[in-house]
Design an enzyme around this catalytic site. Structure first.
Site: not given
Ligand code: ADP
Ligand code: ZN
Length: 216
Positions: A13, A88, A127, A161, A172
């Protein structure tokens, strides 16, 4: 363009929201970020929220609803906004409907990102973000072009984080399935829901989302 990004932690997201911000010029309203900012600034709401967030639980609806409602009234939201991490719960979803109706606006679309559970744990554990501009990265999936240097702003400082570890992710995920996943049915019934394969490559997910947004 007023949209909600829906999906479990790690679904992508935040990553996709950053791209929508750039492509469509509407702000990303992340309650997580807004709350963490309030905690860092030790505002009254921030102090109340901190204790709850530290325990990995959700802060009260009253606090979150107030933060979001005020934010939507700011001028940069006039063209629209992306809600990421809110609502949520069904109670918050109802509160959102009522709040938007009172402002005389409605949601354009709710985009659900679907990702398998095992993948989520790896995504969240790997991440991190640029400490300066907030651009998101991943240890394996999305590295900066130059090792240790942010693509966007050149900063060499990054942060993780505290709650992005495998144990907390599982907790979570449980609250996502229990409290948030019912929103999928809720928005489907309101004919607002579109589901996207979040297992695809980041760029493919972006292309799919752009296609959806260009059609609303
Ligand atoms: P959310 O906001 O839904 O919790 P994030 O956007 O932070 O998720 O994504 C979580 C991690 O996964 C990040 O480090 C991001 O770079 C990676 N990520 C996001 N989308 C993809 C995808 N389609 N394929 C592989 N890794 C992804
Ligand atoms: Zn940066």
């Amino acid at each position: 363009m007023r949209l909600i990004l829906l999906g479990p932690p790690g679904a992508g997201k935040g990553t996709q929201a950053q791209r929508i911000v750039e492509a469509y010029g509407i702000p990303q309203l992340s309650t997580g970020d807004m709350l963490r900012a309030a905690v860092a600034q030790q505002t009254e709401v921030g102090k109340r929220a901190k204790a709850v967030m530290d325990a990995g639980r959700l802060v009260s609806d009253e606090i979150v609803n107030a933060i979001v409602s005020e934010r939507i009234d700011q001028p940069d939201c006039a063209k629209g906004f992306i809600l990421d991490g809110y609502p949520r719960t069904l109670v918050q979803a109802d509160a959102t409907e009522a709040m938007l109706a009172a402002k005389g606006i409605a949601l354009s679309v709710v985009i659900e990102l679907k990702v398998e559970d095992e993948v989520l744990v790896d995504r969240v554990s790997g991440r991190y973000t640029c400490a300066k501009c907030g651009t998101g990265y991943h240890d394996h999936n999305l590295k900066p072009k130059v090792d240790g240097v942010c693509d966007k702003c050149g900063s060499t400082e990054f942060k993780r984080r505290a709650d992005d570890n495998p144990e907390t992710v599982r907790t979570r995920l449980q609250s996502y399935y229990k409290d948030t996943s019912p929103l999928i049915g809720y928005y489907w019934a309101k004919k607002k829901l579109t589901s996207v394969d979040g297992m695809a490559e980041i760029d493919s997910v972006t292309a799919e989302i752009n296609r959806i947004l260009d059609a609303v």
